[in-house]
Scaffold this active site. Structure first.
Site, mmCIF file in Angstrom:
data_model
loop_
_atom_site.group_PDB
_atom_site.id
_atom_site.type_symbol
_atom_site.label_atom_id
_atom_site.label_comp_id
_atom_site.label_asym_id
_atom_site.label_seq_id
_atom_site.Cartn_x
_atom_site.Cartn_y
_atom_site.Cartn_z
ATOM 1 N N LYS A 59 102.361 58.605 43.990
ATOM 2 C CA LYS A 59 103.136 58.353 45.102
ATOM 3 C C LYS A 59 103.221 57.675 46.038
ATOM 4 C CE LYS A 59 105.798 58.678 40.565
ATOM 5 N NZ LYS A 59 107.010 59.185 39.856
ATOM 6 N N LYS A 108 96.358 53.187 34.358
ATOM 7 C CA LYS A 108 97.407 53.895 33.314
ATOM 8 C C LYS A 108 98.129 52.728 32.698
ATOM 9 C CE LYS A 108 101.399 57.021 34.921
ATOM 10 N NZ LYS A 108 101.605 57.844 34.474
ATOM 11 N N LYS A 124 105.299 51.688 34.414
ATOM 12 C CA LYS A 124 106.290 50.775 34.733
ATOM 13 C C LYS A 124 105.830 50.063 36.299
ATOM 14 C CE LYS A 124 109.509 54.265 32.785
ATOM 15 N NZ LYS A 124 109.723 55.880 33.101
HETATM 16 P P1 TYM Z 1 107.790 58.836 31.863
HETATM 17 O O1 TYM Z 1 108.900 58.457 32.157
HETATM 18 O O2 TYM Z 1 107.145 58.407 33.466
HETATM 19 O O3 TYM Z 1 107.028 59.029 30.877
HETATM 20 C C1 TYM Z 1 107.040 59.537 30.041
HETATM 21 C C2 TYM Z 1 106.177 60.079 28.647
HETATM 22 O O4 TYM Z 1 105.597 59.118 28.505
HETATM 23 C C3 TYM Z 1 104.175 59.108 29.236
HETATM 24 N N1 TYM Z 1 103.437 58.170 30.053
HETATM 25 C C4 TYM Z 1 101.923 57.967 28.960
HETATM 26 N N2 TYM Z 1 101.393 58.388 27.758
HETATM 27 C C5 TYM Z 1 100.835 57.842 27.126
HETATM 28 N N3 TYM Z 1 99.120 57.158 27.972
HETATM 29 C C6 TYM Z 1 100.701 56.299 29.234
HETATM 30 N N4 TYM Z 1 99.965 55.185 30.113
HETATM 31 C C7 TYM Z 1 101.925 56.613 29.452
HETATM 32 N N5 TYM Z 1 102.418 56.609 30.364
HETATM 33 C C8 TYM Z 1 103.732 57.319 30.119
HETATM 34 C C9 TYM Z 1 104.973 60.663 29.542
HETATM 35 O O5 TYM Z 1 103.532 61.494 29.821
HETATM 36 C C10 TYM Z 1 105.380 61.001 29.369
HETATM 37 O O6 TYM Z 1 105.469 61.994 28.407
HETATM 38 N N6 TYM Z 1 108.454 63.848 34.325
HETATM 39 C C11 TYM Z 1 108.783 63.061 32.833
HETATM 40 C C12 TYM Z 1 109.615 62.857 32.764
HETATM 41 C C13 TYM Z 1 110.187 64.463 32.666
HETATM 42 C C14 TYM Z 1 109.944 65.210 31.698
HETATM 43 C C15 TYM Z 1 111.212 66.302 31.820
HETATM 44 C C16 TYM Z 1 109.080 65.336 30.342
HETATM 45 C C17 TYM Z 1 111.427 64.897 33.303
HETATM 46 N N7 TYM Z 1 111.330 66.303 33.104
HETATM 47 C C18 TYM Z 1 110.839 67.747 31.051
HETATM 48 C C19 TYM Z 1 108.524 66.310 29.662
HETATM 49 C C20 TYM Z 1 109.600 67.226 29.808
HETATM 50 C C21 TYM Z 1 107.976 61.940 33.362
HETATM 51 O O7 TYM Z 1 107.191 60.828 34.481
HETATM 52 O O8 TYM Z 1 107.606 60.603 32.250
#
Ligand code: TYM
Length: 347
Positions: free
Chosen positions: A121, A204, A207
């Site tokens: 990032k 991947k 957003k």
């Molecule tokens: P975030 O908001 O980026 O994404 C949410 C979930 O979607 C999965 N994901 C994907 N899986 C497959 N292919 C993709 N292209 C793809 N893009 C996103 C992510 O792996 C995620 O599971 N840090 C986390 C949010 C968070 C969290 C937590 C998760 C904060 N606290 C505690 C679990 C437990 C995140 O950025 O997710």
């Protein structure tokens, strides 16, 4: 306070998706949310919206609350049942930020510097332009997980390293201050752990992808979603077969197709033997429309009653605090803080 966490018979799962866009995308759904829905019957489930994490990157205060409600509505539309699962917004449960601070103080600077998501990032603008919040993102995530004595964390592949750090911090805390935290495990479904960008299948789906055509937003017009599938980048050759190295574009489409229909990849390979890439895309575009349309309608319906959504989230936050406050009290006690009589009153 020395009360013990009550040992539920079911194992606990916890996960969340950030409200950093006007819709979750297909990668979020296939990689994460869909698995949550499948798991909520069997597990004691906690799903939350990490809005504190959403402000670690540039954000618009005018958008944050709206996006938080959208994600809440999308969870429910996708099948999260607020009666079965605990469902809330992270900033409504102050224990997340409180535990994160305690964890910051047992995390090495070098250890946090090795997080690849932070490096990714900050690659463009440099680490100096990043905030302390972004640097501390993984310890807040660890707090989210450890507060609830979580056993399993269903996430996509990109979260694996954060889970490793969470495990290390739990073990370190337990060793130094006495057993306090369950050491969680990641649940990453191999086949759908990473959905790739439709225009750049080596990255991947995210957003912040380079082309809007690279991602399917679950709330967009289903016709647009279909178009994005039809314009997906494919590979040299004509054969429809799963080969992530040689045919990343087609393999990604096969993964998406399989995830949305339940057909296995070998079944799809057989079905499309001798057919052209175009056939696969036309059919998948149709599958996409059928998938996105009801999800979008249901989300919009839920969004039309924000008061009801807020009520569900308030109820979820109360249930979450009942668990989180017990864990935080144990942490504070074990770290040696002077007990606060006024805080004890509200706990
Ligand atoms: P975030 O908001 O980026 O994404 C949410 C979930 O979607 C999965 N994901 C994907 N899986 C497959 N292919 C993709 N292209 C793809 N893009 C996103 C992510 O792996 C995620 O599971 N840090 C986390 C949010 C968070 C969290 C937590 C998760 C904060 N606290 C505690 C679990 C437990 C995140 O950025 O997710």
């Amino acid at each position: 306070m020395t009360s013990q966490i009550s040992q539920a018979t079911k194992k606990r799962i916890l996960s969340g998706a950030k409200p950093t866009a006007d819709s979750l995308h297909l990668g979020n759904y296939i990689g994460a949310v869909r698995n949550w829905v499948d798991m909520q019957a069997e597990y004691d489930a906690v799903f939350f919206i990490p809005d504190l994490h959403a402000i670690t990157v540039d954000f618009d205060p005018a958008e944050l609350a709206k996006r938080t409600r959208i994600v809440a509505a999308q969870y429910i539309a996708a099948g999260i049942d607020p009666d079965k699962s605990i469902f809330f917004v992270q900033s409504h449960v102050p224990e997340h930020a409180q535990l994160a601070w305690a964890l910051n103080c047992i995390t090495g600077f070098g250890e946090a510097s090795r997080m690849t998501q932070f490096k990714d990032k900050t690659q463009k603008s440099g680490a100096d332009a990043a905030t302390l919040g972004l640097f501390a993102y993984p310890t807040l995530m660890a707090a989210d997980i450890l507060l609830y004595q979580t056993d399993l964390v269903p996430v996509g592949e990109d979260q694996r390293q954060h889970l490793e750090l969470t495990r290390n911090l739990a073990q370190r805390f337990n060793t130094r201050f006495g057993h306090t935290f369950t050491v969680p495990e990641a649940t990453i479904v191999k086949e759908s752990a990473k959905i790739y960008d439709l225009q750049n299948p080596s990255a991947k789906m995210s957003k912040t992808g380079e082309s809007p055509n690279g991602a399917i937003q679950l709330l967009e017009d289903p016709k647009v979603a279909a178009k994005r599938i039809k314009s997906a980048v494919t590979d040299a050759g004509t054969e429809i077969r799963f080969d992530a190295e040689e045919k990343p574009g087609i393999s990604n489409l096969l993964t998406i197709y399989s995830s949305l229909t339940g057909k296995t990849i070998p079944e799809l390979e057989t079905e499309y033997q001798g057919k052209m890439y175009g056939h696969l895309k036309v059919d998948l575009a149709e599958v996409m429309v059928e998938f996105v349309t009801p999800l979008r309608d249901r989300t919009n319906e839920l969004m039309s009653d924000p008061a009801e959504l807020d009520r569900l989230l308030a109820h979820g936050a109360e249930r979450a605090r009942e668990i989180a406050s017990v864990t935080l009290a144990q942490v504070y006690e074990r770290m040696g803080f002077l007990p606060s009589l006024s805080l004890a009153g509200v706990r």
